[in-house]
Design an enzyme around this catalytic site. Structure first.
Site, PDB file in Angstrom:
ATOM      1  N   ASP A 100       0.697   8.645  -8.579  1.00 41.72           N
ATOM      2  CA  ASP A 100       0.077   8.305  -9.859  1.00 41.72           C
ATOM      3  C   ASP A 100      -0.865   7.116  -9.687  1.00 41.72           C
ATOM      4  OD1 ASP A 100      -0.476   8.413 -12.553  1.00 41.72           O
ATOM      5  OD2 ASP A 100       1.312   7.318 -13.172  1.00 41.72           O
TER       6      ASP A 100
ATOM      7  N   ASP B  27       0.832  -1.191   0.000  1.00 36.17           N
ATOM      8  CA  ASP B  27       0.000   0.000   0.000  1.00 36.17           C
ATOM      9  C   ASP B  27       0.872   1.248   0.000  1.00 36.17           C
ATOM     10  OD1 ASP B  27      -2.748   1.310   0.533  1.00 36.17           O
ATOM     11  OD2 ASP B  27      -1.484   2.116   2.127  1.00 36.17           O
TER      12      ASP B  27
END
Length: 244
Positions: A116, A98
């Site tokens: 992004d 994560d």
């Protein structure tokens, strides 16, 4: 080769195998304007690997820099390596995990962090909050820049809130339009910095000339550049407490 998220049928990355200089998607070129706002970058972090085009481009043009890329989906990393030519080495590493947890555990700051991982219908809520962006700020060097690839309001119901939350987390915020696309690039600084558009354009042009980019980085300022100073910008500050 194109990397697509099948669930949403959206194009995430385009890579020309064997040619790391090739950046097909307009937003990836505009995102690199962040280079004009950090001096001699030595450490990069990219959250959201896709096909690996941005890390591979940075590896080519900043060979002495350390580059980390993190993606929550192990399949994305596998595809980038198997089909798109992404290769880890002693200075470029891919991490499965994560992005928020990775950033919260950063011990050595980065000069440039590229976020992004935002899609039109797949904005990870925990990557939009004030608490997350404050962690991004802590993970930056004082002279660094955080770059966010954000979809515009027509495709992103949280756009205004994301702008407002970036304002709350950072000292200065710039917004660049991406030509011919539905994205904006946000450039957030952990400091106040006087910025003259023409001077910034010259700096960007000099970088692309010095590094021998195939495109002129200064052209990114032609299509729209705004310094966001209005603290009454519409939209609320997103917080962890608001997450379901």
């Amino acid at each position: 080769l194109e990397f697509r998220r099948v669930l949403f049928r959206s194009r995430q990355s385009v890579v020309k195998p064997g040619d790391p200089d090739h950046l097909e998607l307009a937003y990836s070129k505009v995102a690199l304007v962040g280079l004009a706002l950090c001096e001699q970058p030595r450490r990069f972090l990219v959250v959201g690997l896709g096909g690996g085009s941005l890390p591979m481009f940075l590896r080519k043009h900043y060979p002495a820099a350390e580059i980390d890329a993190v993606d929550i989906d192990p399949g994305v990393v596998e595809v980038a390596k198997k089909f798109f030519g992404f290769r880890e080495d002693e200075r470029m590493r891919a991490h499965v995990g994560d992005g928020r947890q990775f950033i919260e555990n950063v011990r050595q700051p980065y000069d440039m962090i590229i976020l992004d991982a935002f899609g039109a219908r797949s904005v990870p809520a925990h990557l939009t909050t004030l608490e997350f962006l404050q962690a991004v700020r802590r993970a930056l060097a004082p002279s660094g820049v955080a770059v966010s690839n954000v979809w515009r309001p027509a495709h992103n119901d949280l756009y205004n809130e994301m702008i407002r939350t970036h304002q709350a987390a950072f000292d200065q915020l710039f917004v660049l339009d991406v030509p011919g696309d539905v994205n904006n690039i946000l450039l957030a600084l952990p400091r106040r910095q006087a910025v003259d558009r023409s001077e910034l354009t010259r700096t960007a042009r000099n970088i692309s000339a010095e590094k021998k980019f195939r495109f002129d980085l200064g052209d990114s300022f032609v299509y729209g550049f705004a310094v966001v100073t209005d603290r009454t910008y519409p939209g609320k500050v997103l917080r962890d407490a608001d997450l379901d």
